[in-house]
Design a protein around this motif. Sequence first.
Motif, PDB file in Angstrom:
ATOM      1  N   ASN A  22    -126.370 -93.167-110.417  1.00  0.00           N
ATOM      2  CA  ASN A  22    -125.548 -92.337-111.292  1.00  0.00           C
ATOM      3  C   ASN A  22    -124.902 -93.243-112.322  1.00  0.00           C
ATOM      4  OD1 ASN A  22    -126.118 -90.036-109.829  1.00  0.00           O
ATOM      5  ND2 ASN A  22    -124.362 -90.308-108.456  1.00  0.00           N
ATOM      6  N   VAL A  23    -124.845 -92.785-113.536  1.00  0.00           N
ATOM      7  CA  VAL A  23    -124.264 -93.568-114.619  1.00  0.00           C
ATOM      8  C   VAL A  23    -122.949 -92.921-115.018  1.00  0.00           C
ATOM      9  CG1 VAL A  23    -124.608 -94.403-116.958  1.00  0.00           C
ATOM     10  CG2 VAL A  23    -126.553 -94.240-115.400  1.00  0.00           C
ATOM     11  N   ALA A  24    -121.916 -93.763-115.196  1.00  0.00           N
ATOM     12  CA  ALA A  24    -120.614 -93.264-115.625  1.00  0.00           C
ATOM     13  C   ALA A  24    -120.096 -94.157-116.731  1.00  0.00           C
ATOM     14  CB  ALA A  24    -119.645 -93.261-114.448  1.00  0.00           C
ATOM     15  N   ALA A  25    -119.267 -93.583-117.580  1.00  0.00           N
ATOM     16  CA  ALA A  25    -118.693 -94.356-118.678  1.00  0.00           C
ATOM     17  C   ALA A  25    -117.578 -95.241-118.142  1.00  0.00           C
ATOM     18  CB  ALA A  25    -118.143 -93.417-119.732  1.00  0.00           C
ATOM     19  N   ALA A  26    -117.462 -96.430-118.702  1.00  0.00           N
ATOM     20  CA  ALA A  26    -116.414 -97.366-118.282  1.00  0.00           C
ATOM     21  C   ALA A  26    -115.085 -96.915-118.856  1.00  0.00           C
ATOM     22  CB  ALA A  26    -116.749 -98.769-118.743  1.00  0.00           C
ATOM     23  N   THR A  27    -114.033 -96.883-118.012  1.00  0.00           N
ATOM     24  CA  THR A  27    -112.692 -96.503-118.449  1.00  0.00           C
ATOM     25  C   THR A  27    -111.693 -97.510-117.923  1.00  0.00           C
ATOM     26  OG1 THR A  27    -112.371 -95.114-116.508  1.00  0.00           O
ATOM     27  CG2 THR A  27    -113.229 -94.038-118.466  1.00  0.00           C
ATOM     28  N   LEU A  28    -110.550 -97.565-118.588  1.00  0.00           N
ATOM     29  CA  LEU A  28    -109.477 -98.466-118.193  1.00  0.00           C
ATOM     30  C   LEU A  28    -108.522 -97.685-117.284  1.00  0.00           C
ATOM     31  CD1 LEU A  28    -108.172-101.238-118.583  1.00  0.00           C
ATOM     32  CD2 LEU A  28    -106.890-100.259-120.481  1.00  0.00           C
ATOM     33  N   ARG A  29    -108.307 -98.164-116.049  1.00  0.00           N
ATOM     34  CA  ARG A  29    -107.380 -97.507-115.121  1.00  0.00           C
ATOM     35  C   ARG A  29    -106.903 -98.507-114.075  1.00  0.00           C
ATOM     36  NH1 ARG A  29    -111.209 -93.971-111.121  1.00  0.00           N
ATOM     37  NH2 ARG A  29    -112.557 -95.699-110.552  1.00  0.00           N
ATOM     38  N   ASP A  30    -105.840 -98.115-113.367  1.00  0.00           N
ATOM     39  CA  ASP A  30    -105.282 -98.961-112.312  1.00  0.00           C
ATOM     40  C   ASP A  30    -106.138 -98.836-111.053  1.00  0.00           C
ATOM     41  OD1 ASP A  30    -103.203 -99.733-113.912  1.00  0.00           O
ATOM     42  OD2 ASP A  30    -101.858 -98.143-113.208  1.00  0.00           O
ATOM     43  N   ILE A  31    -106.231 -99.935-110.333  1.00  0.00           N
ATOM     44  CA  ILE A  31    -106.958 -99.928-109.065  1.00  0.00           C
ATOM     45  C   ILE A  31    -105.931 -99.789-107.947  1.00  0.00           C
ATOM     46  CG2 ILE A  31    -108.407-101.254-107.515  1.00  0.00           C
ATOM     47  CD1 ILE A  31    -109.607-102.606-109.958  1.00  0.00           C
ATOM     48  N   VAL A  32    -106.125 -98.803-107.149  1.00  0.00           N
ATOM     49  CA  VAL A  32    -105.209 -98.546-106.043  1.00  0.00           C
ATOM     50  C   VAL A  32    -105.899 -98.990-104.753  1.00  0.00           C
ATOM     51  CG1 VAL A  32    -103.920 -96.777-104.797  1.00  0.00           C
ATOM     52  CG2 VAL A  32    -104.236 -96.578-107.264  1.00  0.00           C
ATOM     53  N   HIS A  33    -105.232 -99.910-104.065  1.00  0.00           N
ATOM     54  CA  HIS A  33    -105.779-100.403-102.803  1.00  0.00           C
ATOM     55  C   HIS A  33    -105.272 -99.512-101.676  1.00  0.00           C
ATOM     56  CE1 HIS A  33    -107.338-104.094-104.542  1.00  0.00           C
ATOM     57  NE2 HIS A  33    -106.204-104.190-105.230  1.00  0.00           N
ATOM     58  N   THR A  34    -106.169 -98.969-100.906  1.00  0.00           N
ATOM     59  CA  THR A  34    -105.782 -98.158 -99.748  1.00  0.00           C
ATOM     60  C   THR A  34    -106.507 -98.677 -98.526  1.00  0.00           C
ATOM     61  OG1 THR A  34    -107.559 -96.579-100.135  1.00  0.00           O
ATOM     62  CG2 THR A  34    -105.430 -96.065-101.131  1.00  0.00           C
ATOM     63  N   PHE A  35    -105.909 -98.405 -97.404  1.00  0.00           N
ATOM     64  CA  PHE A  35    -106.492 -98.826 -96.137  1.00  0.00           C
ATOM     65  C   PHE A  35    -106.315 -97.694 -95.136  1.00  0.00           C
ATOM     66  CE2 PHE A  35    -105.934-100.621 -91.884  1.00  0.00           C
ATOM     67  CZ  PHE A  35    -107.168-101.231 -91.736  1.00  0.00           C
ATOM     68  N   GLU A  36    -107.369 -97.347 -94.461  1.00  0.00           N
ATOM     69  CA  GLU A  36    -107.306 -96.349 -93.395  1.00  0.00           C
ATOM     70  C   GLU A  36    -107.790 -97.000 -92.115  1.00  0.00           C
ATOM     71  OE1 GLU A  36    -109.249 -92.666 -94.174  1.00  0.00           O
ATOM     72  OE2 GLU A  36    -108.467 -92.553 -96.207  1.00  0.00           O
ATOM     73  N   GLY A  37    -107.090 -96.738 -91.050  1.00  0.00           N
ATOM     74  CA  GLY A  37    -107.483 -97.327 -89.778  1.00  0.00           C
ATOM     75  C   GLY A  37    -106.968 -96.496 -88.623  1.00  0.00           C
ATOM     76  N   VAL A  38    -107.455 -96.813 -87.467  1.00  0.00           N
ATOM     77  CA  VAL A  38    -107.042 -96.141 -86.245  1.00  0.00           C
ATOM     78  C   VAL A  38    -106.306 -97.153 -85.386  1.00  0.00           C
ATOM     79  CG1 VAL A  38    -107.843 -94.926 -84.186  1.00  0.00           C
ATOM     80  CG2 VAL A  38    -109.017 -94.603 -86.356  1.00  0.00           C
ATOM     81  N   GLY A  39    -105.178 -96.751 -84.825  1.00  0.00           N
ATOM     82  CA  GLY A  39    -104.413 -97.667 -83.986  1.00  0.00           C
ATOM     83  C   GLY A  39    -103.331 -96.919 -83.246  1.00  0.00           C
ATOM     84  N   SER A  40    -102.454 -97.670 -82.646  1.00  0.00           N
ATOM     85  CA  SER A  40    -101.334 -97.060 -81.943  1.00  0.00           C
ATOM     86  C   SER A  40    -100.045 -97.669 -82.472  1.00  0.00           C
ATOM     87  CB  SER A  40    -101.456 -97.290 -80.435  1.00  0.00           C
ATOM     88  OG  SER A  40    -101.437 -98.671 -80.168  1.00  0.00           O
TER      89      SER A  40
END
Length: 156
Positions: A47-65
């Motif tokens: 898939n081709v998409a146009a390049a845009t300027l935006r912030d990168i949001v770092h997220t993390f999902e995990g399983v734990g107690s």
Amino acid sequence: MKRLLYVLIPAVVLGGLIGWRFQKTTADKKQLDQAAQARKTSAPNVNVAAATLRDIVHTFEGVGSVEAPFNVKISPKVTGRLDFLKVREGDAVKAGEVLARIDPSQAQAVVAQQQAAVAEAQSRLAQAALTANATGVSVESQVRQQQAAVNTAKAN
């Protein structure tokens, strides 16, 4: 002869079904191998998409107690059967919040029993006071009679 037909016909049908199933399994496997080979040799989907300027949001999902920083043991001042329980293990609570309600019938029965014991003790005290007063009057009258008898004896 008939017995031979009764055994031979089901054996031929069963053999035919086994042969058909073996041929079908071989054909399905051959078709799956061809599809896998076609996927390996074909060009990947892109898939081709146009390049845009935006912030990168770092997220993390995990399983734990998770463990609470404070372990608090809750205990009632009186014992009894729970009538209402608002929270479960792990729920967040605030100071002064009602967590559970104990059935008051057992505590009310104990209070009524203690009130009856107090009333009985007061009744016994009143009875003892009446008996002591009557005994005291009786003794006092006997002492006066004896003093009168002594005085009469002295006068005689």
